[in-house]
Design a protein around this motif. Structure first.
Motif, PDB file in Angstrom:
ATOM      1  N   LEU A 189      42.955  51.387  79.662  1.00 26.79           N
ATOM      2  CA  LEU A 189      42.832  51.768  78.251  1.00 26.79           C
ATOM      3  C   LEU A 189      43.686  52.990  77.925  1.00 26.79           C
ATOM      4  CD1 LEU A 189      39.009  51.249  77.652  1.00 26.79           C
ATOM      5  CD2 LEU A 189      40.893  49.859  76.788  1.00 26.79           C
ATOM      6  N   ILE A 190      43.749  53.945  78.846  1.00 27.63           N
ATOM      7  CA  ILE A 190      44.559  55.148  78.616  1.00 27.63           C
ATOM      8  C   ILE A 190      46.019  54.776  78.418  1.00 27.63           C
ATOM      9  CG2 ILE A 190      45.487  57.212  79.737  1.00 27.63           C
ATOM     10  CD1 ILE A 190      42.699  57.584  80.995  1.00 27.63           C
ATOM     11  N   ALA A 198      47.342  51.803  77.857  1.00 29.57           N
ATOM     12  CA  ALA A 198      47.549  50.889  76.735  1.00 29.57           C
ATOM     13  C   ALA A 198      47.669  51.672  75.436  1.00 29.57           C
ATOM     14  CB  ALA A 198      46.403  49.892  76.648  1.00 29.57           C
ATOM     15  N   SER A 199      46.854  52.724  75.294  1.00 26.93           N
ATOM     16  CA  SER A 199      46.934  53.556  74.091  1.00 26.93           C
ATOM     17  C   SER A 199      48.252  54.310  74.024  1.00 26.93           C
ATOM     18  CB  SER A 199      45.775  54.554  74.068  1.00 26.93           C
ATOM     19  OG  SER A 199      44.556  53.869  73.982  1.00 26.93           O
ATOM     20  N   VAL A 200      48.752  54.764  75.185  1.00 31.51           N
ATOM     21  CA  VAL A 200      50.045  55.460  75.192  1.00 31.51           C
ATOM     22  C   VAL A 200      51.169  54.501  74.810  1.00 31.51           C
ATOM     23  CG1 VAL A 200      51.749  56.596  76.678  1.00 31.51           C
ATOM     24  CG2 VAL A 200      49.355  57.227  76.821  1.00 31.51           C
ATOM     25  N   GLN A 248      50.928  51.826  72.917  1.00 30.62           N
ATOM     26  CA  GLN A 248      50.819  51.555  71.481  1.00 30.62           C
ATOM     27  C   GLN A 248      51.290  52.748  70.656  1.00 30.62           C
ATOM     28  OE1 GLN A 248      46.806  50.394  70.645  1.00 30.62           O
ATOM     29  NE2 GLN A 248      47.029  48.400  71.636  1.00 30.62           N
ATOM     30  N   GLY A 249      50.930  53.949  71.077  1.00 27.82           N
ATOM     31  CA  GLY A 249      51.358  55.144  70.360  1.00 27.82           C
ATOM     32  C   GLY A 249      52.856  55.343  70.417  1.00 27.82           C
ATOM     33  N   THR A 250      53.458  55.035  71.563  1.00 28.23           N
ATOM     34  CA  THR A 250      54.908  55.151  71.700  1.00 28.23           C
ATOM     35  C   THR A 250      55.615  54.126  70.831  1.00 28.23           C
ATOM     36  OG1 THR A 250      54.635  55.956  73.958  1.00 28.23           O
ATOM     37  CG2 THR A 250      56.805  55.144  73.358  1.00 28.23           C
ATOM     38  N   ARG A 273      54.517  53.060  68.009  1.00 30.07           N
ATOM     39  CA  ARG A 273      54.385  53.488  66.609  1.00 30.07           C
ATOM     40  C   ARG A 273      55.213  54.732  66.303  1.00 30.07           C
ATOM     41  NH1 ARG A 273      48.760  52.132  64.158  1.00 30.07           N
ATOM     42  NH2 ARG A 273      48.226  50.286  65.354  1.00 30.07           N
ATOM     43  N   MET A 303      52.298  62.490  74.410  1.00 30.46           N
ATOM     44  CA  MET A 303      51.307  61.482  74.777  1.00 30.46           C
ATOM     45  C   MET A 303      51.268  61.250  76.280  1.00 30.46           C
ATOM     46  SD  MET A 303      51.354  58.608  71.801  1.00 30.46           S
ATOM     47  CE  MET A 303      53.120  58.459  71.622  1.00 30.46           C
ATOM     48  N   ALA A 323      48.169  61.603  78.756  1.00 26.98           N
ATOM     49  CA  ALA A 323      47.796  60.417  79.522  1.00 26.98           C
ATOM     50  C   ALA A 323      47.651  60.748  81.006  1.00 26.98           C
ATOM     51  CB  ALA A 323      48.826  59.312  79.333  1.00 26.98           C
TER      52      ALA A 323
END
Length: 74
Positions: free
Chosen positions: A30-31, A33-35, A37-39, A41, A49, A53
Motif C-alpha cells: 500500500l505504501i 502503491a500510493s507513491v 499513484q502520487g508520482t 499525478r 514522497m 515512503a
C-alpha cells in the motif's frame, strides 16, 4: 476424561508471526502503491514522497522484525 476432538501440537506463535508478515507485506504494498499513484499525478513531488515512503517502509518492516522476535521469546 478423554477428548474426541483433534489434538493441537506445536507452537501457535508462528501462526501469529505468519499473520504479522502478511500484514506487513500488505502495508509495504500500500505504501509504494500510493507513491506510484502520487508520482503519476505530480511527478515533481517524487523526491519528497520517496523519502516518506522509505520511512514508512522501515517502520512497517521494523514491526515485522519485532513480531519475529516476540514469536521466539513468548
Amino acid at each position: 476424561m478423554e477428548t474426541t476432538g483433534p489434538i493441537i501440537e506445536g507452537s501457535l506463535n508462528l501462526i501469529g508471526y505468519g499473520l504479522a508478515v502478511i500484514g506487513s507485506g500488505i502495508g509495504v504494498g500500500l505504501i509504494f502503491a500510493s507513491v506510484i499513484q502520487g508520482t503519476a499525478r505530480q511527478p515533481e513531488a517524487r523526491g519528497a514522497m520517496m523519502g516518506t515512503a522509505w520511512i514508512g517502509f522501515a517502520v512497517v518492516e521494523a514491526l515485522a522484525i519485532l513480531a519475529l522476535a516476540f514469536s521466539f521469546v513468548l
